[in-house]
Scaffold this motif. Structure first.
Motif, PDB file in Angstrom:
ATOM      1  N   SER A 176       0.858  -1.341  -0.027  1.00 47.67           N
ATOM      2  CA  SER A 176       0.045   0.111  -0.072  1.00 47.67           C
ATOM      3  C   SER A 176       0.970   1.413  -0.094  1.00 47.67           C
ATOM      4  N   ILE A 230      -4.523   7.376   3.028  1.00 49.25           N
ATOM      5  CA  ILE A 230      -3.769   6.172   3.294  1.00 49.25           C
ATOM      6  C   ILE A 230      -4.653   4.762   2.532  1.00 49.25           C
ATOM      7  N   ASN A 231      -3.853   3.688   2.674  1.00 51.35           N
ATOM      8  CA  ASN A 231      -4.249   2.395   2.061  1.00 51.35           C
ATOM      9  C   ASN A 231      -4.632   2.520   0.582  1.00 51.35           C
ATOM     10  N   PRO A 268     -12.271   3.415  -1.973  1.00 53.83           N
ATOM     11  CA  PRO A 268     -11.620   2.516  -1.213  1.00 53.83           C
ATOM     12  C   PRO A 268     -10.945   1.270  -1.872  1.00 53.83           C
ATOM     13  N   PRO A 269      -9.884   0.627  -1.417  1.00 52.54           N
ATOM     14  CA  PRO A 269      -9.540   0.823   0.035  1.00 52.54           C
ATOM     15  C   PRO A 269      -8.928   2.196   0.248  1.00 52.54           C
ATOM     16  N   ALA A 270      -8.477   2.917  -0.482  1.00 53.37           N
ATOM     17  CA  ALA A 270      -7.793   4.282  -0.375  1.00 53.37           C
ATOM     18  C   ALA A 270      -8.769   5.138   0.693  1.00 53.37           C
ATOM     19  N   LYS A 271      -8.189   5.906   1.598  1.00 49.33           N
ATOM     20  CA  LYS A 271      -9.145   6.598   2.620  1.00 49.33           C
ATOM     21  C   LYS A 271      -8.513   7.872   2.682  1.00 49.33           C
ATOM     22  N   SER A 302      -0.684  -3.662   3.744  1.00 43.27           N
ATOM     23  CA  SER A 302      -1.845  -3.588   2.749  1.00 43.27           C
ATOM     24  C   SER A 302      -2.753  -2.538   3.374  1.00 43.27           C
ATOM     25  N   GLU A 303      -2.648  -2.534   4.933  1.00 49.97           N
ATOM     26  CA  GLU A 303      -3.478  -1.386   5.629  1.00 49.97           C
ATOM     27  C   GLU A 303      -2.963  -0.800   6.672  1.00 49.97           C
ATOM     28  N   LYS A 336      -3.718   1.561  10.201  1.00 46.09           N
ATOM     29  CA  LYS A 336      -4.915   2.027  10.887  1.00 46.09           C
ATOM     30  C   LYS A 336      -4.534   3.569  11.512  1.00 46.09           C
TER      31      LYS A 336
END
Length: 155
Positions: A43, A64-65, A84-87, A122-123, A125
């Motif tokens: 990511s 992010i992501n 998504p998954p980008a935020k 990949s993610e 938080k």
């Protein structure tokens, strides 16, 4: 890994249409492109931060992501074309998405540093409105590579 913008050169002046209305602009997110993402990247994270001493690491944009298959954000993509998954997270102005330059008058040209991080996860938080310090702390153990591109704006 490199990041660039077709709208302004590295260390060049950010065009007015990308700045906040209070500084005479339209708050349109600038176009950005990147290449040479390292192998193993799961990511990406993009942040734009004003590192001028007056601004004290004011965050203008955090995404992010971002999947490593994404190679660019077109002009005006913020809150429209980033899916998504980008935020997109909350910037220092207090809203989600791109918040363009709006430096206090008389403080000179401010450097707006666009930083791209390639991550081996990949993610990531984060809180909805991370501080720059918290963002860097969360990313640090996962960074494979980083690149930056700086634009200036003053009034």
């Amino acid at each position: 890994m490199q990041i660039s913008s077709p709208a302004f050169s590295d260390k060049g002046k950010i065009p007015v249409k990308y700045v906040m209305p209070g500084a005479g602009g339209k708050n349109i997110s600038p176009p950005l492109k990147w290449e040479s993402i390292p192998e193993g990247t799961l990511s990406l994270v993009l942040v734009c931060v004003d590192i001028h001493p007056v601004a004290r690491n004011w965050i203008h944009w955090v995404i992010i992501n971002i999947p490593p298959t994404v190679k660019e954000f077109k002009e005006g993509a913020s809150m429209k074309e980033i899916s998504p998954p980008a935020k997109e997270l909350i910037n220092s102005f207090g809203f989600k998405g791109w918040g363009g330059p709006q430096p206090p008058p008389g403080t000179g040209d401010h450097p707006y540093v666009f930083k791209l991080f390639a991550l081996k996860v990949s993610e990531i938080k984060l809180t909805e409105k991370p501080s720059y310090k918290d963002l860097l702390r969360a990313l640090k153990p996962h960074v494979l590579a980083e690149a930056e591109y700086t634009g200036y704006f003053g009034r």
